[in-house]
Design a protein around this motif. Structure first.
Motif, mmCIF file in Angstrom:
data_model
loop_
_atom_site.group_PDB
_atom_site.id
_atom_site.type_symbol
_atom_site.label_atom_id
_atom_site.label_comp_id
_atom_site.label_asym_id
_atom_site.label_seq_id
_atom_site.Cartn_x
_atom_site.Cartn_y
_atom_site.Cartn_z
ATOM 1 N N THR A 7 -8.180 2.019 -6.373
ATOM 2 C CA THR A 7 -7.320 3.089 -5.898
ATOM 3 C C THR A 7 -7.945 4.442 -6.174
ATOM 4 O O THR A 7 -7.904 5.340 -5.333
ATOM 5 C CB THR A 7 -5.943 3.000 -6.569
ATOM 6 N N GLY A 58 -8.294 4.738 -2.510
ATOM 7 C CA GLY A 58 -6.888 4.677 -2.137
ATOM 8 C C GLY A 58 -6.369 3.252 -2.123
ATOM 9 O O GLY A 58 -7.118 2.289 -2.253
ATOM 10 N N ILE A 114 0.390 8.316 -5.661
ATOM 11 C CA ILE A 114 -0.472 7.286 -6.258
ATOM 12 C C ILE A 114 -0.058 7.029 -7.701
ATOM 13 O O ILE A 114 0.009 5.884 -8.146
ATOM 14 C CB ILE A 114 -1.957 7.710 -6.174
#
Length: 85
Positions: free
Chosen positions: A36, A40, A51
């Motif tokens: 991530t 992402g 996030i």
């Protein structure tokens, strides 16, 4: 412990499965968080707001599994299978 009685093997195998599940979940969460940061979230993974909120939600779910579900399941398995048979 007799190998001929599969009922006696269910309890230790279930406990091993629960503990292995903890390590597998922690490994998956670590991989997802690292990826991530780099690129992402994957499209197939549900997100919750930002996030940071998404990572926090998945971390809390992992902690709930580790500290709530596993002890309750182990206690239930102990009562169910390790009783005075």
């Amino acid at each position: 412990m007799s190998v001929r009685n599969p009922r006696r093997l269910r309890y230790p195998l279930a406990l091993v499965g629960l503990v292995v599940g903890i390590f597998a979940l922690q490994g998956v969460l670590e991989i997802v968080v690292q990826r991530t940061v780099q690129s992402g979230f994957p499209a197939w993974l549900p997100t919750f707001g930002s996030i940071g909120q998404t990572v926090l939600t998945y971390t809390l779910l992992g902690s709930a599994y580790t500290y709530l579900f596993v002890p309750v399941a182990a206690f239930w398995l102990g009562i169910r299978y390790a009783g005075g048979e």
